[in-house]
Design an enzyme around this catalytic site. Structure first.
Site, PDB file in Angstrom:
ATOM      1  N   PRO A 189      37.111  51.385  43.928  1.00  0.00           N
ATOM      2  CA  PRO A 189      35.857  51.160  44.658  1.00  0.00           C
ATOM      3  C   PRO A 189      34.872  52.320  44.523  1.00  0.00           C
ATOM      4  O   PRO A 189      33.717  52.197  44.911  1.00  0.00           O
ATOM      5  CB  PRO A 189      36.308  50.968  46.113  1.00  0.00           C
ATOM      6  CG  PRO A 189      37.683  51.511  46.184  1.00  0.00           C
ATOM      7  CD  PRO A 189      38.280  51.352  44.829  1.00  0.00           C
TER       8      PRO A 189
ATOM      9  N   GLU B 173      46.267  54.555  48.371  1.00  0.00           N
ATOM     10  CA  GLU B 173      45.089  55.371  48.668  1.00  0.00           C
ATOM     11  C   GLU B 173      44.353  55.802  47.407  1.00  0.00           C
ATOM     12  O   GLU B 173      43.339  56.502  47.485  1.00  0.00           O
ATOM     13  CB  GLU B 173      45.501  56.610  49.471  1.00  0.00           C
ATOM     14  CG  GLU B 173      45.863  56.309  50.905  1.00  0.00           C
ATOM     15  CD  GLU B 173      44.701  55.699  51.675  1.00  0.00           C
ATOM     16  OE1 GLU B 173      43.618  56.306  51.723  1.00  0.00           O
ATOM     17  OE2 GLU B 173      44.877  54.587  52.226  1.00  0.00           O
TER      18      GLU B 173
ATOM     19  N   ARG C 133      34.795  36.450  27.641  1.00  0.00           N
ATOM     20  CA  ARG C 133      33.919  35.302  27.356  1.00  0.00           C
ATOM     21  C   ARG C 133      32.719  35.692  26.502  1.00  0.00           C
ATOM     22  O   ARG C 133      31.998  34.824  26.003  1.00  0.00           O
ATOM     23  CB  ARG C 133      33.483  34.628  28.647  1.00  0.00           C
ATOM     24  CG  ARG C 133      32.627  35.477  29.542  1.00  0.00           C
ATOM     25  CD  ARG C 133      32.532  34.906  30.951  1.00  0.00           C
ATOM     26  NE  ARG C 133      32.289  33.476  30.960  1.00  0.00           N
ATOM     27  CZ  ARG C 133      31.093  32.924  30.792  1.00  0.00           C
ATOM     28  NH1 ARG C 133      30.056  33.708  30.572  1.00  0.00           N
ATOM     29  NH2 ARG C 133      30.930  31.625  30.826  1.00  0.00           N
TER      30      ARG C 133
ATOM     31  N   ASP D 134      23.838  32.424  30.687  1.00  0.00           N
ATOM     32  CA  ASP D 134      24.544  32.572  31.957  1.00  0.00           C
ATOM     33  C   ASP D 134      23.719  33.389  32.939  1.00  0.00           C
ATOM     34  O   ASP D 134      22.839  34.171  32.547  1.00  0.00           O
ATOM     35  CB  ASP D 134      25.884  33.281  31.749  1.00  0.00           C
ATOM     36  CG  ASP D 134      26.913  32.389  31.099  1.00  0.00           C
ATOM     37  OD1 ASP D 134      26.718  31.167  31.074  1.00  0.00           O
ATOM     38  OD2 ASP D 134      27.925  32.923  30.596  1.00  0.00           O
TER      39      ASP D 134
END
Length: 258
Positions: free
Chosen positions: A100, A127, A165, A180
């Site tokens: 993150p 963690e 893709r 897209d």
């Protein structure tokens, strides 16, 4: 393209990677995915891969040893043989930590990664990883959003799917991915299929007209409309023509008149 995934839970992947488009891409030899269990590279009888953090605090931290051993083993054929200790600049492929704290994953990043013939994805857990992994091993850190997952496995699947893709031949039609959402800087407009009328709702007449130029312009305008309604921030960086700007001005005028 070859993608190596280093994880504590390789059994999480086959259900997704061995279905649909990714399955066909692998069967066609366009994509090769190798799963590696981090525990296989840990030492000792119990193959320990995590320890409590120095300084206290909750949770566990992935140890640097198994991660360094795994990565150096997987890319040993790409190393500089004259060096005994390697830095990230020595790797000849991206070594990406899913975390993150990484840079946001976007379509632009996917287009960047697909230029490489090989990727190595490291799935974080608990963690996180020992900071020395960040400082001296990985070459990139990627986040799929401003939220926290229990591990990087889902994030790795997202990266694999989005990158795969874009490989030539994976989607069949050569330009299938070019329209897209986010590929052009805009959200994709609406699509319709049979039946022509469903519960008194009909397919727009222009799509049934067979007029290629009119259909193309309608699709562009609907992409602009949807982006303006849902993600107007994207319009700040999208490549817009004079016709596009005129249409957006029209939308703004219509909104102010309501």
């Amino acid at each position: 393209m070859h993608i190596d995934i280093l994880t504590l839970f390789p059994e999480m992947f086959p259900g997704y990677l061995n279905e649909s488009i990714l399955k066909r891409a692998q069967a066609a030899g366009l994509l090769h995915i190798n799963l590696h269990n981090l525990r296989d590279y840990a030492s000792g009888k119990h193959r320990v891969t995590d320890e409590p953090p120095y300084g206290g605090g909750g949770g566990m931290v992935l140890k640097p040893g198994p991660i360094f051993t795994a990565v150096e083993s997987l890319v040993s054929n790409l190393q500089s043989p004259e060096k005994q200790r390697l830095e990230p600049s020595d790797w000849r492929l991206p070594i990406i930590l899913l975390t993150p704290q990484g840079r946001p994953f976007t379509q632009k990043v996917a287009q960047e990664l697909v230029q490489h013939p090989r990727l190595l994805l490291l799935c974080g857990r608990y963690e996180g990883v020992d900071e020395r992994v960040r400082q001296h091993l990985v070459t990139d850190e990627i986040s799929i959003g401003d939220f926290v997952l229990t591990g990087g496995e889902l994030a790795a699947m997202v990266v694999v799917d989005a990158v795969a893709r874009l490989l030539p031949g994976v989607l069949g039609a050569e330009d299938a991915a070019e329209e897209d959402s986010h590929a052009t800087g805009l959200l994709e407009g609406p699509h319709y299929t049979r039946p022509e009328t469903f519960r008194d709702w009909s397919v727009p007449e222009v799509l049934r007209s067979g007029h290629a130029a009119n259909i193309s312009r309608w699709r562009r305008e609907e992409a602009l409309r949807r982006t303006w309604q849902r993600r107007p921030d994207l319009l700040l960086t999208a490549g817009l023509s004079e016709d596009d700007r005129w249409f957006l001005g029209k939308l703004a005028t219509e909104a102010s008149d309501q």
